[in-house]
Motif scaffolding. Structure first.
Motif, mmCIF file in Angstrom:
data_model
loop_
_atom_site.group_PDB
_atom_site.id
_atom_site.type_symbol
_atom_site.label_atom_id
_atom_site.label_comp_id
_atom_site.label_asym_id
_atom_site.label_seq_id
_atom_site.Cartn_x
_atom_site.Cartn_y
_atom_site.Cartn_z
ATOM 1 N N ARG A 7 0.822 -1.201 0.000
ATOM 2 C CA ARG A 7 0.000 0.000 0.000
ATOM 3 C C ARG A 7 0.856 1.251 0.000
ATOM 4 N NH1 ARG A 7 -5.379 -0.359 3.560
ATOM 5 N NH2 ARG A 7 -6.510 -1.661 2.136
ATOM 6 N N ALA A 8 2.018 1.173 0.648
ATOM 7 C CA ALA A 8 2.851 2.359 0.743
ATOM 8 C C ALA A 8 3.444 2.743 -0.610
ATOM 9 C CB ALA A 8 3.952 2.137 1.756
ATOM 10 N N ARG A 9 3.537 1.769 -1.506
ATOM 11 C CA ARG A 9 4.111 2.072 -2.822
ATOM 12 C C ARG A 9 3.120 1.672 -3.919
ATOM 13 N NH1 ARG A 9 8.491 -0.382 -0.416
ATOM 14 N NH2 ARG A 9 10.057 1.076 0.286
ATOM 15 N N PRO A 10 2.209 2.562 -4.262
ATOM 16 C CA PRO A 10 1.216 2.227 -5.279
ATOM 17 C C PRO A 10 1.892 1.936 -6.617
ATOM 18 C CG PRO A 10 0.742 4.346 -4.250
ATOM 19 C CD PRO A 10 2.068 3.914 -3.743
ATOM 20 N N ASP A 11 1.413 0.918 -7.285
ATOM 21 C CA ASP A 11 1.998 0.494 -8.546
ATOM 22 C C ASP A 11 1.296 1.234 -9.700
ATOM 23 O OD1 ASP A 11 2.855 -0.784 -10.767
ATOM 24 O OD2 ASP A 11 2.063 -2.762 -10.225
ATOM 25 N N PRO A 12 2.015 2.107 -10.406
ATOM 26 C CA PRO A 12 1.385 2.877 -11.485
ATOM 27 C C PRO A 12 0.785 1.972 -12.559
ATOM 28 C CG PRO A 12 3.599 3.694 -11.021
ATOM 29 C CD PRO A 12 3.433 2.438 -10.233
ATOM 30 N N ALA A 13 1.415 0.806 -12.819
ATOM 31 C CA ALA A 13 0.881 -0.107 -13.840
ATOM 32 C C ALA A 13 -0.490 -0.635 -13.410
ATOM 33 C CB ALA A 13 1.851 -1.263 -14.062
ATOM 34 N N ARG A 14 -0.601 -0.979 -12.118
ATOM 35 C CA ARG A 14 -1.879 -1.481 -11.609
ATOM 36 C C ARG A 14 -2.949 -0.385 -11.676
ATOM 37 N NH1 ARG A 14 -5.796 -4.386 -11.796
ATOM 38 N NH2 ARG A 14 -7.132 -4.485 -9.970
ATOM 39 N N ILE A 15 -2.554 0.835 -11.354
ATOM 40 C CA ILE A 15 -3.508 1.949 -11.430
ATOM 41 C C ILE A 15 -3.971 2.119 -12.881
ATOM 42 C CG2 ILE A 15 -3.725 4.467 -11.208
ATOM 43 C CD1 ILE A 15 -2.068 4.165 -8.605
ATOM 44 N N SER A 47 -1.444 9.772 -9.225
ATOM 45 C CA SER A 47 -2.313 9.089 -10.191
ATOM 46 C C SER A 47 -3.403 10.017 -10.742
ATOM 47 C CB SER A 47 -2.977 7.865 -9.540
ATOM 48 O OG SER A 47 -3.930 8.284 -8.569
ATOM 49 N N ILE A 48 -3.551 11.195 -10.144
ATOM 50 C CA ILE A 48 -4.652 12.087 -10.532
ATOM 51 C C ILE A 48 -4.537 12.534 -11.999
ATOM 52 C CG2 ILE A 48 -5.662 14.384 -10.094
ATOM 53 C CD1 ILE A 48 -5.242 13.800 -7.099
ATOM 54 N N GLY A 49 -3.307 12.801 -12.458
ATOM 55 C CA GLY A 49 -3.099 13.215 -13.850
ATOM 56 C C GLY A 49 -3.560 12.146 -14.831
ATOM 57 N N SER A 50 -3.205 10.883 -14.569
ATOM 58 C CA SER A 50 -3.597 9.794 -15.473
ATOM 59 C C SER A 50 -5.107 9.605 -15.471
ATOM 60 C CB SER A 50 -2.974 8.455 -15.058
ATOM 61 O OG SER A 50 -1.738 8.638 -14.492
ATOM 62 N N ALA A 52 -7.383 11.884 -14.813
ATOM 63 C CA ALA A 52 -7.987 13.014 -15.526
ATOM 64 C C ALA A 52 -7.862 12.813 -17.033
ATOM 65 C CB ALA A 52 -7.310 14.317 -15.090
ATOM 66 N N GLU A 53 -6.679 12.429 -17.466
ATOM 67 C CA GLU A 53 -6.446 12.250 -18.903
ATOM 68 C C GLU A 53 -7.361 11.156 -19.468
ATOM 69 O OE1 GLU A 53 -2.251 11.888 -19.766
ATOM 70 O OE2 GLU A 53 -2.758 11.074 -21.741
ATOM 71 N N ALA A 54 -7.483 10.061 -18.745
ATOM 72 C CA ALA A 54 -8.278 8.926 -19.232
ATOM 73 C C ALA A 54 -9.747 9.287 -19.422
ATOM 74 C CB ALA A 54 -8.157 7.756 -18.261
ATOM 75 N N PHE A 55 -10.232 10.194 -18.597
ATOM 76 C CA PHE A 55 -11.661 10.502 -18.658
ATOM 77 C C PHE A 55 -11.940 11.928 -19.144
ATOM 78 C CE2 PHE A 55 -11.093 7.189 -15.380
ATOM 79 C CZ PHE A 55 -11.719 6.162 -16.081
ATOM 80 N N ASP A 56 -10.949 12.509 -19.843
ATOM 81 C CA ASP A 56 -11.126 13.843 -20.437
ATOM 82 C C ASP A 56 -11.519 14.903 -19.418
ATOM 83 O OD1 ASP A 56 -10.347 13.670 -23.029
ATOM 84 O OD2 ASP A 56 -12.293 12.904 -23.743
ATOM 85 N N LEU A 57 -10.825 14.906 -18.309
ATOM 86 C CA LEU A 57 -11.104 15.888 -17.260
ATOM 87 C C LEU A 57 -9.838 16.670 -16.951
ATOM 88 C CD1 LEU A 57 -13.006 13.455 -14.877
ATOM 89 C CD2 LEU A 57 -14.063 15.321 -16.174
ATOM 90 N N PHE A 58 -9.987 17.766 -16.243
ATOM 91 C CA PHE A 58 -8.817 18.470 -15.733
ATOM 92 C C PHE A 58 -8.444 17.823 -14.398
ATOM 93 C CE2 PHE A 58 -10.838 21.952 -18.191
ATOM 94 C CZ PHE A 58 -9.795 22.187 -19.080
ATOM 95 N N GLN A 63 -9.424 16.241 -8.511
ATOM 96 C CA GLN A 63 -9.099 16.635 -7.136
ATOM 97 C C GLN A 63 -10.345 17.171 -6.426
ATOM 98 O OE1 GLN A 63 -5.943 16.376 -5.389
ATOM 99 N NE2 GLN A 63 -7.519 16.679 -3.831
ATOM 100 N N GLY A 64 -11.164 17.915 -7.168
ATOM 101 C CA GLY A 64 -12.391 18.469 -6.598
ATOM 102 C C GLY A 64 -13.339 17.378 -6.129
ATOM 103 N N VAL A 65 -13.454 16.329 -6.921
ATOM 104 C CA VAL A 65 -14.328 15.207 -6.546
ATOM 105 C C VAL A 65 -13.779 14.517 -5.298
ATOM 106 C CG1 VAL A 65 -15.126 12.916 -7.272
ATOM 107 C CG2 VAL A 65 -15.285 14.849 -8.847
ATOM 108 N N ILE A 66 -12.466 14.306 -5.266
ATOM 109 C CA ILE A 66 -11.849 13.649 -4.093
ATOM 110 C C ILE A 66 -12.092 14.499 -2.841
ATOM 111 C CG2 ILE A 66 -9.674 12.915 -3.031
ATOM 112 C CD1 ILE A 66 -8.663 12.345 -5.922
ATOM 113 N N SER A 67 -11.934 15.803 -2.992
ATOM 114 C CA SER A 67 -12.128 16.682 -1.826
ATOM 115 C C SER A 67 -13.586 16.696 -1.374
ATOM 116 C CB SER A 67 -11.727 18.128 -2.163
ATOM 117 O OG SER A 67 -10.426 18.156 -2.660
ATOM 118 N N PHE A 68 -14.505 16.563 -2.337
ATOM 119 C CA PHE A 68 -15.935 16.624 -2.004
ATOM 120 C C PHE A 68 -16.375 15.407 -1.195
ATOM 121 C CE2 PHE A 68 -20.426 15.817 -2.888
ATOM 122 C CZ PHE A 68 -20.973 17.044 -2.517
#
Ligand code: FES
Length: 162
Positions: A7-15, A47-50, A52-58, A63-68
């Motif tokens: 958990r301490a080292r998230p795997d970007p490939a898995r994400i 992982s937020i950038g990937s 956002a890119e995958a779902f055509d979002l900024f 981040q706004g959704v996570i904060s909400f």
């Protein structure tokens, strides 16, 4: 490698795999964030950038959704969440002292996680069982009528006394 270390080292490939699983969903954002959090213990900020890119979002929208949503986090949390009630009923029956003692036992302040990733300490406005005040919740278990002795007993194992 243990689960906590994974958990301490998230795997970007898995994400990336998780994101791919949700690409064709109509409303993918919450489920993909939840799934990533389930696997990593939190949503890694990197992982937020990937996402956002995958779902055509900024990224700011993700981040706004996570904060909400209170149940989504961008920092690792402990295996058990300790919630000390700071509602009025608990406050007038010694909640402040209970919080102070829990902090001492865990060695962390509100919002912090113990270095061994066992506990995260939070406070809440009201747990909903005011008649048992003062209350704390550890994981899914509510502990009512707390007093210094009970707090000490709850964390005795942590101190190596059991
Ligand atoms: S004020 Fe603490 S449970 Fe309601």
């Amino acid at each position: 490698m243990g689960k906590r270390e994974e958990r301490a080292r998230p795997d970007p490939a898995r994400i990336g795999e998780i994101i791919a699983q949700y690409r064709d969903e109509k409303w993918p954002l919450i489920p993909v964030l939840q799934k990533i959090q389930d696997e990593c213990g939190y949503v890694p900020p990197e992982s937020i950038g990937s996402i956002a890119e995958a779902f055509d979002l900024f990224p700011s929208q993700v981040q706004g959704v996570i904060s909400f949503y209170e149940h989504l986090y961008t920092v690792p949390r402990g295996k058990k969440i300790v919630r000390v009630c700071r509602g009025t009923a608990c406050h007038v029956r010694g909640g402040k002292t209970v919080l102070k003692l829990v902090k001492q036992n865990l060695g962390v302040e509100e919002g912090q996680t113990t270095p061994d990733m066992e506990y995260t300490l939070e406070t809440v406005a009201c747990i909903g069982v005011c008649a048992l005040a003062p209350n704390i919740v550890i994981g899914k278990e509510t502990h009512g009528h707390m007093n210094p002795k009970k707090v000490s007993q709850l964390f005795a194992r942590r101190r190596g006394e059991e």
